[in-house]
Design a protein around this motif. Structure first.
Motif, PDB file in Angstrom:
ATOM      1  N   UNK A   1      44.652  65.704  86.374  1.00  0.00           N
ATOM      2  CA  UNK A   1      44.596  64.248  86.579  1.00  0.00           C
ATOM      3  C   UNK A   1      45.971  63.608  86.438  1.00  0.00           C
ATOM      4  N   UNK A   2      46.716  63.998  85.406  1.00  0.00           N
ATOM      5  CA  UNK A   2      47.983  63.321  85.085  1.00  0.00           C
ATOM      6  C   UNK A   2      49.153  63.887  85.886  1.00  0.00           C
ATOM      7  N   UNK A   3      49.267  65.211  85.909  1.00  0.00           N
ATOM      8  CA  UNK A   3      50.416  65.839  86.561  1.00  0.00           C
ATOM      9  C   UNK A   3      50.226  65.953  88.066  1.00  0.00           C
ATOM     10  N   UNK A   4      49.017  66.362  88.492  1.00  0.00           N
ATOM     11  CA  UNK A   4      48.770  66.593  89.909  1.00  0.00           C
ATOM     12  C   UNK A   4      48.174  65.378  90.620  1.00  0.00           C
ATOM     13  N   UNK A   5      47.695  64.398  89.838  1.00  0.00           N
ATOM     14  CA  UNK A   5      47.156  63.179  90.446  1.00  0.00           C
ATOM     15  C   UNK A   5      45.838  63.356  91.153  1.00  0.00           C
ATOM     16  N   UNK A   6      45.011  64.335  90.739  1.00  0.00           N
ATOM     17  CA  UNK A   6      43.713  64.554  91.358  1.00  0.00           C
ATOM     18  C   UNK A   6      42.710  63.516  90.865  1.00  0.00           C
ATOM     19  N   UNK A   7      42.585  62.439  91.619  1.00  0.00           N
ATOM     20  CA  UNK A   7      41.650  61.349  91.314  1.00  0.00           C
ATOM     21  C   UNK A   7      41.627  61.020  89.827  1.00  0.00           C
ATOM     22  N   UNK A   8      42.749  60.582  89.271  1.00  0.00           N
ATOM     23  CA  UNK A   8      42.835  60.339  87.824  1.00  0.00           C
ATOM     24  C   UNK A   8      41.861  59.283  87.315  1.00  0.00           C
ATOM     25  N   UNK A   9      41.480  58.324  88.150  1.00  0.00           N
ATOM     26  CA  UNK A   9      40.533  57.300  87.698  1.00  0.00           C
ATOM     27  C   UNK A   9      39.221  57.912  87.246  1.00  0.00           C
TER      28      UNK A   9
ATOM     29  N   UNK B   1      34.836  44.598  86.705  1.00  0.00           N
ATOM     30  CA  UNK B   1      33.536  45.246  86.507  1.00  0.00           C
ATOM     31  C   UNK B   1      33.621  46.730  86.835  1.00  0.00           C
ATOM     32  N   UNK B   2      34.215  47.046  87.966  1.00  0.00           N
ATOM     33  CA  UNK B   2      34.322  48.438  88.403  1.00  0.00           C
ATOM     34  C   UNK B   2      35.110  49.268  87.387  1.00  0.00           C
ATOM     35  N   UNK B   3      36.222  48.742  86.915  1.00  0.00           N
ATOM     36  CA  UNK B   3      37.057  49.492  85.977  1.00  0.00           C
ATOM     37  C   UNK B   3      36.349  49.744  84.652  1.00  0.00           C
ATOM     38  N   UNK B   4      35.643  48.737  84.154  1.00  0.00           N
ATOM     39  CA  UNK B   4      34.915  48.891  82.886  1.00  0.00           C
ATOM     40  C   UNK B   4      33.832  49.955  83.010  1.00  0.00           C
ATOM     41  N   UNK B   5      33.048  49.875  84.087  1.00  0.00           N
ATOM     42  CA  UNK B   5      31.954  50.829  84.268  1.00  0.00           C
ATOM     43  C   UNK B   5      32.491  52.238  84.490  1.00  0.00           C
ATOM     44  N   UNK B   6      33.613  52.376  85.223  1.00  0.00           N
ATOM     45  CA  UNK B   6      34.199  53.692  85.455  1.00  0.00           C
ATOM     46  C   UNK B   6      34.641  54.325  84.131  1.00  0.00           C
ATOM     47  N   UNK B   7      35.230  53.515  83.239  1.00  0.00           N
ATOM     48  CA  UNK B   7      35.640  54.037  81.926  1.00  0.00           C
ATOM     49  C   UNK B   7      34.415  54.503  81.134  1.00  0.00           C
ATOM     50  N   UNK B   8      33.401  53.633  81.036  1.00  0.00           N
ATOM     51  CA  UNK B   8      32.189  53.988  80.287  1.00  0.00           C
ATOM     52  C   UNK B   8      31.511  55.213  80.893  1.00  0.00           C
TER      53      UNK B   8
ATOM     54  N   UNK C   1      33.929  36.403  92.550  1.00  0.00           N
ATOM     55  CA  UNK C   1      32.957  37.473  92.338  1.00  0.00           C
ATOM     56  C   UNK C   1      33.425  38.768  92.998  1.00  0.00           C
ATOM     57  N   UNK C   2      34.014  38.640  94.177  1.00  0.00           N
ATOM     58  CA  UNK C   2      34.510  39.807  94.888  1.00  0.00           C
ATOM     59  C   UNK C   2      35.598  40.513  94.086  1.00  0.00           C
ATOM     60  N   UNK C   3      36.540  39.748  93.552  1.00  0.00           N
ATOM     61  CA  UNK C   3      37.618  40.334  92.752  1.00  0.00           C
ATOM     62  C   UNK C   3      37.075  40.960  91.476  1.00  0.00           C
ATOM     63  N   UNK C   4      36.097  40.303  90.848  1.00  0.00           N
ATOM     64  CA  UNK C   4      35.507  40.849  89.620  1.00  0.00           C
ATOM     65  C   UNK C   4      34.802  42.175  89.894  1.00  0.00           C
ATOM     66  N   UNK C   5      34.000  42.204  90.977  1.00  0.00           N
ATOM     67  CA  UNK C   5      33.268  43.426  91.317  1.00  0.00           C
ATOM     68  C   UNK C   5      34.219  44.569  91.649  1.00  0.00           C
ATOM     69  N   UNK C   6      35.320  44.254  92.328  1.00  0.00           N
ATOM     70  CA  UNK C   6      36.269  45.286  92.745  1.00  0.00           C
ATOM     71  C   UNK C   6      37.149  45.768  91.598  1.00  0.00           C
ATOM     72  N   UNK C   7      37.421  44.890  90.661  1.00  0.00           N
ATOM     73  CA  UNK C   7      38.402  45.212  89.630  1.00  0.00           C
ATOM     74  C   UNK C   7      37.798  45.316  88.235  1.00  0.00           C
TER      75      UNK C   7
END
Length: 393
Positions: free
Chosen positions: A36-44, A274-281, A266-272
């Protein structure tokens, strides 16, 4: 006395509880962190998954432990009441969003808000490529039945072939919740490893001439078409397959929020946010299911192997159908875009672009590949709805 204290201290540490299984899983998590960190394979995706795996395999941390509740008699009233002896770890509670099927539709909301369905609308033939790439789901379903899994379990394993983590989690939470851990790890690991798994299959099934094909520019798509698309798809899919309404409905709601142009916040919240929080969890709890105890058994290893087969076959059938379209159109369709029919958005489309440019630096397949890619998202949700209808009971 001093030695006894030292012994007691040592036994209270995680070092004393480490097993070979823990060490192997910690090693795997470190490899995934490196990728994830060195090779950058979908780190998110890969970074929180790998770190969740690391946390879950450090003994005695208690992050994934559930609450312990005992029933006692109230001394004042004489009634039986529950008393919490142990609250439970943080990751246990975050995991309930996976277990109860809450995170997947919210991820779909964010995906819809981030997705441009224009390439699919401009080239409806892309739907066929997206559908073809779902073949891996049903092939692996049969394979899982042969290996002794029940119908609901086989359906949950097969859906890994759609390369759609949220869909795999949603279906498994409904049909085979006891398999959530290994299926979650398999689905998200293969999604993150798309850049490694897909290219060899794509090159093996296509010729150099086919990979060099430059496709014509897509037609412009009107705003009216963009607004009507999520509404029409929601109505048609929900009426035809009600069990798919949750995933498809949230996906299309997100897209309508994006395309309507009247709810930018709402569009910005859903894209950023909200999406980031749920991806972390989601990422950290999915990774935390890969404990040494749960991972190293024959059933889990079967699921991991079947998941890889499902994903590989989905990629292959997409490319093969792309070759058929190449022939039928007289060489106007680059078969590589068929590999994007698996619904790993936009990873699979980027891989098609990369492989195409390696053969022809002036080739730009990304927007063409996004058509099958987003069709694959819808296709995997529909496939999950069909399996849920048959096995949901």
């Amino acid at each position: 006395m001093f030695l006894e204290m030292l012994k007691g201290f040592w036994q209270s540490t995680g070092f004393a509880a480490l097993t070979s299984g823990h060490l192997i899983m910690i090693g795997i998590s470190l490899i995934l962190l490196y990728l994830a960190i060195k090779k950058g394979f979908e780190p998110l995706l890969l970074l929180p998954i790998a770190f969740g795996m690391l946390l879950a395999n450090l003994p005695l941390g208690g992050l994934t432990e559930g609450p312990i509740v005992e029933i006692i008699r109230d001394p004042n009233t004489g009634e039986l009441v529950s008393k919490t002896k142990q609250v439970g770890g943080l990751l246990y509670y975050l995991y309930q969003g996976v277990k109860l099927g809450i995170y997947p539709p919210l991820i779909f909301l964010g995906v819809g808000a981030m997705t441009d369905f224009g390439p699919l609308i401009a080239n409806p033939r892309s739907i066929l490529l997206g559908a073809a790439a779902q073949f891996g789901i049903f092939f692996t379903f049969v394979g899982a039945i042969v290996l002794g899994f029940t119908g609901p379990e086989a359906a949950s394993i097969g859906i890994i072939g759609g390369a759609d983590g949220p869909t795999a989690l949603y279906l498994t939470s409904k049909l085979a919740p006891d398999l959530l851990g290994p299926i979650a790890v398999a689905a998200y690991s293969y999604m993150a490893l798309v850049p490694i798994i897909q290219p060899p299959i794509m090159r093996a099934l296509t010729t150099k001439k086919e990979r060099q094909v430059k496709m014509e520019q897509l037609r412009p798509v009107s705003k009216t078409e963009r607004i009507l698309f999520p509404i029409v798809v929601t109505i048609l899919v929900s009426l035809l397959l009600p069990s798919a309404a949750t995933l498809v409905g949230f996906l299309m709601l997100g897209n309508l929020i994006r395309e309507s142009g009247v709810v930018e916040r709402l569009s910005k919240t859903a894209q950023n946010e909200l999406m980031n929080i749920i991806v972390i969890f989601l990422g950290i709890t999915v990774g935390a299911t890969a404990t040494a105890e749960a991972f190293w058994n024959l059933g889990t290893l079967k699921i991991i192997a079947l998941g890889l087969i499902a994903f590989s076959i989905g990629t292959a059938t997409g490319v093969i159908f792309g070759k058929i379209m190449y022939k039928l159109t007289g060489g106007k369709v680059n078969p590589l875009i068929g590999a994007a029919g698996v619904s790993a958005v936009p990873m699979a489309a980027r891989v098609a672009q990369k492989v195409g440019q390696e053969e022809n630096p002036s080739n730009f397949l990304l927007m063409h590949a996004m058509g099958p890619n987003v069709a694959g998202v819808i296709g995997s949700a529909v496939a999950a709805g069909a399996l849920l209808m048959f096995f949901g009971g």
